[in-house]
Design a protein around this motif. Structure first.
Motif, PDB file in Angstrom:
ATOM      1  N   SER A 187      21.469 -16.568   7.131  1.00  0.00           N
ATOM      2  CA  SER A 187      20.044 -16.585   7.457  1.00  0.00           C
ATOM      3  C   SER A 187      19.623 -17.914   8.083  1.00  0.00           C
ATOM      4  CB  SER A 187      19.221 -16.336   6.195  1.00  0.00           C
ATOM      5  OG  SER A 187      19.436 -17.385   5.281  1.00  0.00           O
ATOM      6  N   THR A 188      20.316 -18.989   7.738  1.00  0.00           N
ATOM      7  CA  THR A 188      19.854 -20.285   8.220  1.00  0.00           C
ATOM      8  C   THR A 188      20.494 -20.675   9.545  1.00  0.00           C
ATOM      9  OG1 THR A 188      21.518 -21.246   6.781  1.00  0.00           O
ATOM     10  CG2 THR A 188      19.268 -21.229   5.980  1.00  0.00           C
ATOM     11  N   MET A 189      21.729 -20.266   9.759  1.00  0.00           N
ATOM     12  CA  MET A 189      22.415 -20.763  10.951  1.00  0.00           C
ATOM     13  C   MET A 189      22.856 -19.688  11.924  1.00  0.00           C
ATOM     14  SD  MET A 189      24.650 -23.519   8.943  1.00  0.00           S
ATOM     15  CE  MET A 189      25.966 -23.452  10.126  1.00  0.00           C
ATOM     16  N   PHE A 190      22.990 -18.459  11.468  1.00  0.00           N
ATOM     17  CA  PHE A 190      23.640 -17.480  12.331  1.00  0.00           C
ATOM     18  C   PHE A 190      22.734 -16.366  12.820  1.00  0.00           C
ATOM     19  CE2 PHE A 190      27.032 -19.674  10.354  1.00  0.00           C
ATOM     20  CZ  PHE A 190      27.996 -19.727  11.326  1.00  0.00           C
ATOM     21  N   SER A 191      21.651 -16.120  12.109  1.00  0.00           N
ATOM     22  CA  SER A 191      20.815 -15.011  12.533  1.00  0.00           C
ATOM     23  C   SER A 191      19.889 -15.444  13.658  1.00  0.00           C
ATOM     24  CB  SER A 191      19.986 -14.507  11.351  1.00  0.00           C
ATOM     25  OG  SER A 191      19.142 -13.479  11.800  1.00  0.00           O
ATOM     26  N   ASN A 192      19.874 -14.643  14.715  1.00  0.00           N
ATOM     27  CA  ASN A 192      18.987 -14.933  15.844  1.00  0.00           C
ATOM     28  C   ASN A 192      17.690 -14.161  15.752  1.00  0.00           C
ATOM     29  OD1 ASN A 192      20.434 -16.777  17.354  1.00  0.00           O
ATOM     30  ND2 ASN A 192      21.796 -15.158  18.064  1.00  0.00           N
ATOM     31  N   LEU A 233       6.357 -17.582 -13.947  1.00  0.00           N
ATOM     32  CA  LEU A 233       7.457 -18.523 -14.133  1.00  0.00           C
ATOM     33  C   LEU A 233       8.542 -18.395 -13.067  1.00  0.00           C
ATOM     34  CD1 LEU A 233       7.739 -18.347 -18.001  1.00  0.00           C
ATOM     35  CD2 LEU A 233       7.042 -20.310 -16.658  1.00  0.00           C
ATOM     36  N   ALA A 234       8.715 -17.205 -12.507  1.00  0.00           N
ATOM     37  CA  ALA A 234       9.838 -17.024 -11.574  1.00  0.00           C
ATOM     38  C   ALA A 234       9.427 -17.187 -10.122  1.00  0.00           C
ATOM     39  CB  ALA A 234      10.466 -15.648 -11.778  1.00  0.00           C
ATOM     40  N   THR A 235       8.245 -16.702  -9.769  1.00  0.00           N
ATOM     41  CA  THR A 235       7.905 -16.640  -8.346  1.00  0.00           C
ATOM     42  C   THR A 235       7.855 -18.005  -7.669  1.00  0.00           C
ATOM     43  OG1 THR A 235       6.608 -14.738  -9.011  1.00  0.00           O
ATOM     44  CG2 THR A 235       6.440 -15.413  -6.732  1.00  0.00           C
ATOM     45  N   PRO A 236       7.426 -19.083  -8.354  1.00  0.00           N
ATOM     46  CA  PRO A 236       7.463 -20.376  -7.674  1.00  0.00           C
ATOM     47  C   PRO A 236       8.861 -20.754  -7.184  1.00  0.00           C
ATOM     48  CG  PRO A 236       6.120 -20.540  -9.634  1.00  0.00           C
ATOM     49  CD  PRO A 236       6.759 -19.193  -9.669  1.00  0.00           C
ATOM     50  N   VAL A 237       9.875 -20.322  -7.910  1.00  0.00           N
ATOM     51  CA  VAL A 237      11.240 -20.625  -7.459  1.00  0.00           C
ATOM     52  C   VAL A 237      11.557 -19.885  -6.170  1.00  0.00           C
ATOM     53  CG1 VAL A 237      13.668 -20.557  -8.105  1.00  0.00           C
ATOM     54  CG2 VAL A 237      11.956 -21.106  -9.809  1.00  0.00           C
ATOM     55  N   LEU A 238      11.018 -18.672  -6.045  1.00  0.00           N
ATOM     56  CA  LEU A 238      11.198 -17.943  -4.787  1.00  0.00           C
ATOM     57  C   LEU A 238      10.541 -18.713  -3.651  1.00  0.00           C
ATOM     58  CD1 LEU A 238      11.940 -15.300  -3.200  1.00  0.00           C
ATOM     59  CD2 LEU A 238       9.598 -14.607  -3.623  1.00  0.00           C
ATOM     60  N   ALA A 239       9.320 -19.182  -3.898  1.00  0.00           N
ATOM     61  CA  ALA A 239       8.599 -19.915  -2.860  1.00  0.00           C
ATOM     62  C   ALA A 239       9.407 -21.139  -2.434  1.00  0.00           C
ATOM     63  CB  ALA A 239       7.228 -20.334  -3.382  1.00  0.00           C
ATOM     64  N   MET A 240       9.935 -21.850  -3.424  1.00  0.00           N
ATOM     65  CA  MET A 240      10.729 -23.038  -3.138  1.00  0.00           C
ATOM     66  C   MET A 240      11.965 -22.672  -2.313  1.00  0.00           C
ATOM     67  SD  MET A 240      12.976 -25.039  -5.899  1.00  0.00           S
ATOM     68  CE  MET A 240      14.283 -23.863  -5.699  1.00  0.00           C
ATOM     69  N   THR A 241      12.635 -21.600  -2.722  1.00  0.00           N
ATOM     70  CA  THR A 241      13.862 -21.209  -2.033  1.00  0.00           C
ATOM     71  C   THR A 241      13.578 -20.825  -0.590  1.00  0.00           C
ATOM     72  OG1 THR A 241      14.543 -20.333  -4.164  1.00  0.00           O
ATOM     73  CG2 THR A 241      15.883 -19.746  -2.279  1.00  0.00           C
ATOM     74  N   LEU A 242      12.489 -20.081  -0.391  1.00  0.00           N
ATOM     75  CA  LEU A 242      12.159 -19.667   0.966  1.00  0.00           C
ATOM     76  C   LEU A 242      11.763 -20.879   1.798  1.00  0.00           C
ATOM     77  CD1 LEU A 242      10.171 -16.416   0.164  1.00  0.00           C
ATOM     78  CD2 LEU A 242      12.465 -16.588   1.099  1.00  0.00           C
ATOM     79  N   ALA A 243      11.064 -21.824   1.161  1.00  0.00           N
ATOM     80  CA  ALA A 243      10.694 -23.037   1.894  1.00  0.00           C
ATOM     81  C   ALA A 243      11.957 -23.788   2.309  1.00  0.00           C
ATOM     82  CB  ALA A 243       9.813 -23.924   1.021  1.00  0.00           C
ATOM     83  N   LEU A 244      12.954 -23.802   1.446  1.00  0.00           N
ATOM     84  CA  LEU A 244      14.198 -24.484   1.809  1.00  0.00           C
ATOM     85  C   LEU A 244      14.901 -23.785   2.974  1.00  0.00           C
ATOM     86  CD1 LEU A 244      15.603 -25.453  -1.700  1.00  0.00           C
ATOM     87  CD2 LEU A 244      14.719 -26.966   0.070  1.00  0.00           C
ATOM     88  N   ILE A 245      14.827 -22.453   2.998  1.00  0.00           N
ATOM     89  CA  ILE A 245      15.408 -21.743   4.145  1.00  0.00           C
ATOM     90  C   ILE A 245      14.702 -22.173   5.422  1.00  0.00           C
ATOM     91  CG2 ILE A 245      15.540 -19.513   5.280  1.00  0.00           C
ATOM     92  CD1 ILE A 245      16.434 -18.252   2.961  1.00  0.00           C
ATOM     93  N   ALA A 246      13.372 -22.231   5.335  1.00  0.00           N
ATOM     94  CA  ALA A 246      12.603 -22.611   6.521  1.00  0.00           C
ATOM     95  C   ALA A 246      12.985 -24.020   6.961  1.00  0.00           C
ATOM     96  CB  ALA A 246      11.111 -22.528   6.219  1.00  0.00           C
ATOM     97  N   LEU A 247      13.062 -24.958   6.000  1.00  0.00           N
ATOM     98  CA  LEU A 247      13.420 -26.333   6.352  1.00  0.00           C
ATOM     99  C   LEU A 247      14.820 -26.381   6.957  1.00  0.00           C
ATOM    100  CD1 LEU A 247      12.084 -28.348   3.306  1.00  0.00           C
ATOM    101  CD2 LEU A 247      11.214 -28.316   5.639  1.00  0.00           C
ATOM    102  N   GLU A 248      15.690 -25.603   6.381  1.00  0.00           N
ATOM    103  CA  GLU A 248      17.066 -25.597   6.867  1.00  0.00           C
ATOM    104  C   GLU A 248      17.138 -25.060   8.294  1.00  0.00           C
ATOM    105  OE1 GLU A 248      19.610 -25.928   4.153  1.00  0.00           O
ATOM    106  OE2 GLU A 248      21.383 -25.654   5.381  1.00  0.00           O
ATOM    107  N   PHE A 294      22.194 -26.046   2.156  1.00  0.00           N
ATOM    108  CA  PHE A 294      23.055 -24.891   1.975  1.00  0.00           C
ATOM    109  C   PHE A 294      24.154 -24.844   3.039  1.00  0.00           C
ATOM    110  CE2 PHE A 294      18.707 -23.208   0.742  1.00  0.00           C
ATOM    111  CZ  PHE A 294      18.869 -23.532  -0.593  1.00  0.00           C
ATOM    112  N   ASP A 295      24.275 -25.884   3.840  1.00  0.00           N
ATOM    113  CA  ASP A 295      25.190 -25.863   4.974  1.00  0.00           C
ATOM    114  C   ASP A 295      26.459 -26.637   4.623  1.00  0.00           C
ATOM    115  OD1 ASP A 295      26.549 -26.084   7.269  1.00  0.00           O
ATOM    116  OD2 ASP A 295      24.968 -27.041   8.436  1.00  0.00           O
TER     117      ASP A 295
END
Lengths: 109, 546, 466
Positions: free
Chosen positions: B147-152, B209-224, B232-233
């Motif tokens: 998702s971060t490096m290969f998907s166009n 309790l769980a959803t903030p972790v999703l937000a964080m993870t998705l934000a990291l994908i965006a940053l990546e 994650f690279d």
């Protein structure tokens, strides 16, 4: 249509919300610490770099929690909720490390 | 509709301008806005599912290009998980019923409730925009580094959409927790709460309790993706498996976000259908909360073959078995609740019993994949696909539709055609099994998931599955048709057409704007059956007659 | 109709026994619950005259029964499954290594004797085989249903999987982790042969020994310029390195295993040997994973001590804390946190998309590989049937179209730019594959292997293993 007979519960929001000035000072402190983190990357200190960075991160987190989240002045309930959040984060880190720290190195014959 | 008491008129008639709907603070109207939203997304996701099943009729990938297929199953997953299943029961029936069930006028934060609906709609817009712009092909799991490096494709749009809808679910969670803590009416102690309310409470905790972790993870994908920060690279020293830890830390509890309210809801239906107290109320409550909490400790069972340490896998395996114990308690208690009942097989009861059966099949196969040694062969095959569809579709969707039928008279003040509804429920049960049971066999035979073309030995089962899917599609469209029909032509419903217990049945159908005239006072536990027909205590304002 | 694929590995039977036991248990539960539900449904239907009197009792006894019985059963199943899991994860000491590199969308197999295969894996009957796998790009998963085994294949890291084939024949190999456009066509087969036939196969397909290929690469990439015996550059000696414990400049100690060697080549700034300056350039993006494997094989051949080393290896496999007794890589917290990769390399290169001449030795050839194809032959289509026999054909080593796919500066600061670069590298890839297709058509519609390592390959330094 009476008022509710149940004893009303009020949210006691601490003595007073933090002033604009204290919010701004917290911001300045956070930015200063950010600068410190960035700066420390240029000083080679070996493993101590990590220690310093984690220390700075903890300081930042404390500023946010004490001033922005009002954990010091507000009701114990709020502190409990914040602690639950931390417990869950600790859970993520702990079980995540359970994986990372027990990976067996790959050795060929 | 003549309810003109102090509680205000029927909420449906409290204004019929567009503005009165779109800017409403009434939890009941917001629930209806949500219902419209999730129905729309269910249809969108359903179309994608139909395309997938159509493609899989033949072994060759001859209906669409591989990219299109990948985008179709990704869209199906993203929409069904975040825009249908997660908000399905909590945001619609939960929103509508929670204040009614605890005797409150509204949720604790009505404006926040409306805001969370608009967040949901906003996230939905991004997802639709993503589809219109060309879609995304990463799978709903957004695994790195693909998702971060290969998907166009338009990963960013999808990520932003899900990120936003996550906040909607956090806000709903906060709202529910505060409502349950502070707005219970007099006499409504914790252990008099209906199980549906308990399940909403458990779900709300998980959401917060769980959803903030999703937000964080998705934000990291965006940053990546945007800046290549490299968390994650592997080429920059990152670890792609770390992403999976983050992702499943949310997404496994998210499964419980989908199934817990269904469990609570079905407890309501079964007790009403059997006219019997729930068997083992306390055990039901503890197992609900047990699943909510232990559900956080088991995410690593998605990663047994992902390069996770074998020791961590053992820990996650044993914890996953624990979930099985909690689920077993529930299935046995539902069954035992029928004992010495006075059982009527209304449409919603058929849905509820169907839920128990399908959930049991899904849960038992969950035990298979909790066993590490079996999971190695079965994970990432159709066995897993079928397993989670049994839980989410066989479980959550059956429960959702059962709940919609059960409370339809309360929500709309109209009765639906009972025979059509029973037929649809039975058709759905068989259609579902025909669709997904062959997929268990496909997984056992070794067909990996997310395959557009497959080896010829898998064709027979795939054709069966696709045939079942067409039945299922019909079964899903039928309620849509007759429920809409009933809005205009259905017989008017009384306050309590099912003679059910529960505070929501003690007000008019549809309820007045402020739910109750006097705040009701609770004197006994939930499921106070049998309710003698003649002696329904009329302490509430006179039910509107038909 | 038996849906289960044949049991073709030593562990398949015990896994299937567990499966069967759980199936029977589940069947009992399902039939039991449905029967009770049906019975209650009929007996206590509305209007029936069944006796409904009697209070609902406190039912702690019943509740406890159906808490405890499932709990005990589950613990039994957990123990059983974990027992198999341990066997499944810990390879026997005599397992023969085979190297696998996954790449969108093919499997490349290297045998230590230099035999290379694409989308096919030949293994002998009855011999434990240990696959050491890595990916050139995204996550893939090596899945052989007949073996009941699956292991994800990760970029930048080695994962392993072992099995002993117990049944002759050809078995399906699938990629089980979604890896992009042609995920469903990334498959192949595992061919299990009797040992004698396998030996003939090996002999018939022998190329340059993998360690010898590594030796050639060692010179070709200029490693010998610094790490050679007569080099003027102050670089650590690589003699007897593999399996030893290396002291790092930050005071930590690390075990020189496959991971360490891999990372030292691709992320040389990560773990600096004590007493040496961090002057080694990164080879990320310049060297493919197949060649890294050959280099590691070569380094292993330079004085590893198999007997004592195996002892260490065993010790490490027994317990995770065994590593600590070796002074292994847990010495610093940073190391532990991300055992594999800690320090970002300087160059922002996505090695995964980078492929240079040294790595491009194969061209995938069947039409399914071309992403834009709407209709593609099935992975088990007729053209596949003989692929294992014919891929060995070689063609000129300078296959055209293998320009460096990714610009090392792909990590530009602007997001737009990144996207475009990424797109560009993908397009190049597609072009590559398309080209492969056209070439393949010329050469019979099968796989073409483009050249070897060129003239620099010699048998010098070849290492006899087992």
């Amino acid at each position: 249509m009476n008022a509710r007979t149940r004893q009303p519960r009020s949210h006691r929001s601490g003595p007073r919300p933090p002033s604009l000035a204290s919010n701004l000072w917290a911001l300045v402190a956070l930015l200063a610490l950010l600068g410190l983190t960035a700066g420390s990357a240029f000083i080679p200190m070996g493993a101590f770099n990590t220690v310093a960075n984690v220390g700075i991160a903890v300081a930042k987190a404390l500023i946010v929690m004490i001033i922005y989240m009002r954990l010091a002045t507000d009701s114990p309930l709020l502190r409990m909720v914040a602690m639950a959040g931390f417990a869950w984060l600790a859970l993520l880190v702990a079980l995540g490390l359970a994986d990372l720290l027990t990976r067996v190195p790959l050795l060929g014959s | 509709m003549t309810a003109t008491d102090a509680a205000g008129g029927n909420y449906l008639l409290a204004g019929n301008t567009l503005r009165s709907w779109l800017l409403t603070h009434d939890h009941k109207r917001i629930a209806i806005l949500y219902t419209a939203g999730i129905t729309f997304f269910f249809l969108c996701g359903g179309v994608a599912a139909a395309l997938i099943r159509l493609e899989l009729v033949t072994p060759a990938g001859d209906l669409m290009s591989p990219e299109t297929y990948n985008k179709a199953f990704t869209f199906h997953g993203v929409v069904m998980v975040w825009f249908f299943l997660v908000p399905s029961i909590p945001a619609t029936l939960g929103n509508f019923l929670l204040p009614l069930m605890i005797g409150a006028r509204d949720v604790a934060f009505p404006r926040l409730n409306l805001f969370s609906f608009y967040l949901y709609a906003g996230g939905g817009l991004f997802t639709i925009a993503c589809l219109l712009a060309g879609g995304v092909d990463t799978g709903w799991t957004f695994y790195t580094p693909f998702s971060t490096m290969f998907s166009n494709t338009h990963v960013m749009l999808a990520v932003v959409g899900v990120f936003i809808v996550g906040f909607s679910s956090i806000l709903t969670g906060i709202n529910f927790i505060v409502t349950i803590h502070t707005l219970r009416t007099r006499g409504m102690t914790w252990f008099r709460l209906p199980l549906f309310v308990w399940s909403l409470y458990g779900v709300a905790l998980v959401m917060v309790l769980a959803t903030p972790v999703l937000a964080m993870t998705l934000a990291l994908i965006a940053l990546e993706r945007l800046f290549g920060i490299g968390l994650f690279d592997p080429a920059l020293g990152g670890d792609p498996v770390l992403f999976q830890h983050f992702f499943w830390f949310y997404s496994h509890p998210a499964v419980y976000i989908m199934i817990l309210p269904a469990m609570g809801l079905v407890s309501e239906l079964i007790t009403a259908g059997a006219r019997r107290r729930i068997f083992g109320y306390n055990f039901m409550v503890y197992s609900l909360l047990g699943i909510s909490v232990v559900g956080f400790f088991v995410w690593g069972h998605h990663m047994f073959v992902a390069g996770q340490s074998m020791y961590a896998s053992i820990v996650f395996s044993i914890l996953s078995f624990m979930i099985g114990v909690f689920s077993a308690i529930k299935v046995f208690n539902w069954t035992a609740s029928l004992y010495k009942g006075d059982i009527t097989f209304s449409a919603w009861m058929i849905y509820a019993l169907g839920f128990v059966g399908l959930f049991m099949l899904g849960g038992l196969t969950g035990i298979f994949v909790a066993a590490v040694a079996l999971d190695v062969g079965l994970t990432d095959t159709y066995f897993v696909v079928s397993h989670f569809h049994y839980i989410m579709v066989g479980g959550s969707v059956m429960a959702y539709l059962g709940g919609i039928h059960f409370w339809w008279p309360k929500i709309t003040g109209r009765m639906y055609p009972e025979m059509w509804a029973r037929f649809a429920a039975i058709l759905m049960f068989f259609g579902f099994n025909l669709t997904f049971f062959p997929q268990y066999l496909l997984g056992v035979a070794g067909m990996p998931r997310r395959y557009q073309s497959y080896a010829p030995q898998f064709q027979v089962l795939n054709v069966l599955s696709s045939a079942g899917a067409s039945l299922l599609a019909v079964a899903y469209l039928m309620p849509l048709a007759y429920l809409l029909w009933s809005l205009r032509y259905g017989a008017r419903a009384g306050a309590n057409p099912w003679r059910a217990a529960g505070l929501e049945w003690k007000t008019t159908s549809p309820p007045p704007v402020r739910n109750f005239g006097e705040p009701p006072v609770v004197e006994g536990g939930p499921y106070d059956y049998p309710v003698p027909t003649a002696k329904v205590r009329a302490t509430r304002p006179e039910p509107a007659g038909p | 109709m038996n849906f289960r694929p044949p049991q073709a590995s030593s562990l398949a039977a015990s896994i299937d026994q567990l499966f069967l036991a759980m199936l029977i248990l589940s069947a009992i539960v399902v039939v039991g619950v449905f029967a009770v539900m049906l019975w209650f449904g009929i007996r206590y239907r509305h209007g029936s005259t069944a006796n409904r009197s009697g209070e609902q009792h406190r039912h702690l006894g019943i509740e406890s029964t159906w808490v405890l019985v499932p709990f005990v059963l589950f613990m039994g199943l957990f123990y059983w499954s974990t027992h198999i899991w341990r066997e499944l994860r810990i390879p026997p000491a005599d397992a023969a290594p085979v190297y696998v590199v996954a790449k969108q969308w093919m499997w490349k197999v290297q045998h230590p004797g230099g035999q290379r295969e694409i989308d096919t894996l030949h293994v002998p009957l009855g011999q434990p085989i240990r696959l050491i796998m890595t990916s050139q790009d995204v996550i893939h998963s090596f899945y052989v249903p007949a073996f009941r085994l699956k292991q994800d294949v990760l970029p930048g890291r080695y994962t392993e999987m072992w099995f002993t084939a117990t049944k002759e024949g050809t078995f399906d190999l699938f990629c089980a982790e979604f890896c992009g456009t042609d995920h469903s066509r990334m498959g192949g087969r595992v061919v299990v042969m009797p040992p004698a036939e396998y030996a003939r196969w090996l002999a018939g397909h022998a190329g340059t020994d993998l360690a010898a290929q590594g030796a050639a690469l060692f010179r070709q990439f200029g490693c010998s310029g610094c790490h050679g015996a007569r080099s003027a550059v102050h670089a650590p000696s690589l003699e007897n390195l593999y399996g030893s414990t290396v002291a790092l400049s930050d005071g930590a100690q690390v075990l020189a295993d496959d991971r360490y060697l891999h990372d030292s080549i691709l992320l040389p700034g990560k773990e600096i040997t004590a007493g040496y300056a961090p002057i080694m350039p990164s080879f990320a993006g310049r060297i493919g994973e197949e060649d890294v494997l050959a280099l590691i094989e070569y380094l292993k051949s330079r004085g590893a001590e198999p007997a004592s080393f195996r002892g260490k290896s065993e010790q490490l496999r027994q317990t995770p804390s065994g590593r600590g007794t070796l002074g292994g890589p847990t010495s610093t917290s940073a190391d532990s946190a991300t055992l594999n990769n800690v320090i970002p390399a300087k160059a922002g290169i996505h090695f995964a998309v980078g492929s240079v001449e040294a790595t491009s030795k194969w061209i995938p050839a069947f039409a399914g590989m071309t992403p834009s194809f709407g209709v593609a032959p099935n992975i088990l289509g007729p053209s596949e049937a003989e692929a294992g026999e014919t891929w060995e054909r070689s063609s000129p080593s300078s296959a055209p179209g293998f320009a460096t796919a990714a610009d090392p500066t792909a990590h530009a600061s602007s997001p737009e730019n990144v996207t475009h670069q990424r797109g560009a590298s993908r397009d190049t890839r597609t072009a590559e594959l398309g080209l492969g297709h056209s070439q393949a058509t010329d050469s019979g519609g099968l796989l073409v292997r483009a050249g070897d390592h060129g003239s620099s390959n010699t048998d010098e330094g070849s290492h006899d293993r087992d």
